[in-house]
Scaffold this motif. Sequence first.
Motif, mmCIF file in Angstrom:
data_model
loop_
_atom_site.group_PDB
_atom_site.id
_atom_site.type_symbol
_atom_site.label_atom_id
_atom_site.label_comp_id
_atom_site.label_asym_id
_atom_site.label_seq_id
_atom_site.Cartn_x
_atom_site.Cartn_y
_atom_site.Cartn_z
ATOM 1 N N LEU A 210 102.282 44.733 14.089
ATOM 2 C CA LEU A 210 103.477 45.301 13.484
ATOM 3 C C LEU A 210 104.219 46.120 14.535
ATOM 4 N N THR A 211 105.461 45.745 14.794
ATOM 5 C CA THR A 211 106.261 46.472 15.771
ATOM 6 C C THR A 211 107.335 47.290 15.065
ATOM 7 N N ALA A 212 107.866 48.256 15.780
ATOM 8 C CA ALA A 212 108.823 49.177 15.180
ATOM 9 C C ALA A 212 110.095 48.469 14.714
ATOM 10 N N THR A 213 110.629 47.587 15.537
ATOM 11 C CA THR A 213 111.821 46.839 15.141
ATOM 12 C C THR A 213 111.549 46.028 13.880
ATOM 13 N N GLN A 214 110.431 45.345 13.886
ATOM 14 C CA GLN A 214 110.069 44.454 12.782
ATOM 15 C C GLN A 214 109.950 45.197 11.456
ATOM 16 N N VAL A 215 109.170 46.289 11.444
ATOM 17 C CA VAL A 215 108.944 46.980 10.175
ATOM 18 C C VAL A 215 110.213 47.676 9.696
ATOM 19 N N THR A 216 111.039 48.154 10.618
ATOM 20 C CA THR A 216 112.268 48.840 10.227
ATOM 21 C C THR A 216 113.183 47.911 9.453
ATOM 22 N N LEU A 217 113.447 46.725 10.000
ATOM 23 C CA LEU A 217 114.315 45.770 9.305
ATOM 24 C C LEU A 217 113.662 45.262 8.027
ATOM 25 N N TRP A 218 112.368 44.986 8.084
ATOM 26 C CA TRP A 218 111.662 44.498 6.892
ATOM 27 C C TRP A 218 111.789 45.471 5.741
ATOM 28 N N HIS A 219 111.578 46.756 6.013
ATOM 29 C CA HIS A 219 111.620 47.732 4.925
ATOM 30 C C HIS A 219 113.035 47.921 4.397
ATOM 31 N N CYS A 220 114.026 47.883 5.265
ATOM 32 C CA CYS A 220 115.413 47.971 4.788
ATOM 33 C C CYS A 220 115.718 46.844 3.806
ATOM 34 N N LEU A 221 115.353 45.636 4.150
ATOM 35 C CA LEU A 221 115.614 44.497 3.268
ATOM 36 C C LEU A 221 114.791 44.589 1.995
ATOM 37 N N THR A 222 113.573 45.092 2.107
ATOM 38 C CA THR A 222 112.744 45.273 0.917
ATOM 39 C C THR A 222 113.381 46.274 -0.039
ATOM 40 N N LEU A 223 113.911 47.363 0.491
ATOM 41 C CA LEU A 223 114.564 48.364 -0.347
ATOM 42 C C LEU A 223 115.805 47.806 -1.031
ATOM 43 N N LEU A 224 116.436 46.837 -0.405
ATOM 44 C CA LEU A 224 117.603 46.189 -1.003
ATOM 45 C C LEU A 224 117.229 45.108 -2.001
ATOM 46 N N GLY A 225 115.931 44.819 -2.123
ATOM 47 C CA GLY A 225 115.525 43.716 -2.979
ATOM 48 C C GLY A 225 115.883 42.364 -2.397
ATOM 49 N N ARG A 226 115.965 42.294 -1.073
ATOM 50 C CA ARG A 226 116.297 41.048 -0.373
ATOM 51 C C ARG A 226 115.199 40.706 0.632
ATOM 52 N N PRO A 227 113.992 40.420 0.158
ATOM 53 C CA PRO A 227 112.910 40.096 1.105
ATOM 54 C C PRO A 227 113.303 38.913 1.975
ATOM 55 N N ALA A 228 112.923 38.997 3.231
ATOM 56 C CA ALA A 228 113.357 37.990 4.200
ATOM 57 C C ALA A 228 112.169 37.357 4.887
ATOM 58 N N ALA A 229 112.413 36.191 5.446
ATOM 59 C CA ALA A 229 111.392 35.483 6.208
ATOM 60 C C ALA A 229 112.052 34.805 7.400
ATOM 61 N N GLY A 230 111.228 34.403 8.351
ATOM 62 C CA GLY A 230 111.722 33.688 9.505
ATOM 63 C C GLY A 230 110.574 33.125 10.297
ATOM 64 N N PRO A 231 110.713 31.928 10.850
ATOM 65 C CA PRO A 231 109.615 31.334 11.607
ATOM 66 C C PRO A 231 109.352 32.077 12.902
ATOM 67 N N GLY A 232 108.070 32.215 13.231
ATOM 68 C CA GLY A 232 107.703 32.824 14.501
ATOM 69 C C GLY A 232 107.940 34.314 14.585
ATOM 70 N N LEU A 233 108.020 34.994 13.429
ATOM 71 C CA LEU A 233 108.327 36.419 13.426
ATOM 72 C C LEU A 233 107.166 37.265 12.928
ATOM 73 N N GLY A 234 105.972 36.699 12.939
ATOM 74 C CA GLY A 234 104.795 37.462 12.575
ATOM 75 C C GLY A 234 104.468 37.420 11.096
ATOM 76 N N THR A 235 103.300 37.945 10.769
ATOM 77 C CA THR A 235 102.789 37.905 9.400
ATOM 78 C C THR A 235 103.736 38.552 8.406
ATOM 79 N N LEU A 236 104.347 39.670 8.783
ATOM 80 C CA LEU A 236 105.189 40.405 7.850
ATOM 81 C C LEU A 236 106.381 39.575 7.387
ATOM 82 N N PHE A 237 106.896 38.724 8.261
ATOM 83 C CA PHE A 237 108.037 37.872 7.918
ATOM 84 C C PHE A 237 107.632 36.412 7.717
ATOM 85 N N ALA A 238 106.351 36.162 7.492
ATOM 86 C CA ALA A 238 105.901 34.772 7.335
ATOM 87 C C ALA A 238 106.471 34.135 6.080
#
Length: 241
Positions: A210-238
């Motif tokens: 888990l990197t700082a950039t990754q978790v920051t964007l992930w949590h922002c989108l989670t708070l918006l109710g817009r969970p996101a995914a992307g290939p090759g972006l680690g478990t959090l965005f799997a």
Amino acid sequence: MIGLLYPTRDCAEDDFTALAGCLDARPGVEFAYVPWARRTVDRENVQTAVRELSEPDRLVRTAATFTTSPRVVSWACSSCSFLDGVAVAKTQTDALTDALGVPASSTSLAFLAAARQLGLERVALASVYAPDITDAFAAFLAEEDIATVHAVSADAGSDRDLAAWDSDRIRGLVDSAASSDAQAVLVPETALHTAPLLAELENRAGKPVLTATQVTLWHCLTLLGRPAAGPGLGTLFAHPH
């Protein structure tokens, strides 16, 4: 639009925009720069400088300078949001929510949310900080019952120095934090360019990284109710959570 409060201009903003561009949600990102209270920061005054930078009123004043009203805002600085514990981190984000009327997070609170999402109880820290700052992050995690089973402290330079780290140095830092007892490796620094390395770092570690950039964007989108995914972006965005 995601509004990111950032400590130093022209460091690793491009890591956030690169990662955002790889997500299926394609979020827009805007930065506002929190002004440092002092011209120079050295090893003797770093904690004082970080606390001054993180004052809620300073964050709120900076958030008022976004050119587009954000739908969510995050204080995108790790040490500035974990140094004095969870309660202080929440004071920062509560002030932003009160002022802007939108959800607010910080990089450190995003690490906690990501750890809860993945069910983490034991982590390793790949820290760029001096040992005392690394210890403060471990204490921050411990408040939420996340144990640090291994940590390395690179005791690196300024955020501008860190923004210039190449991929090999980042790989080496994460490799040095490897521990069979840890369920994941955390890399708490928003000045590092980690977005292109997320899948590789996890493959090398054999576990989530888990990197700082990754978790920051992930949590922002989670708070918006817009969970996101992307290939090759680690478990959090799997896949969207």
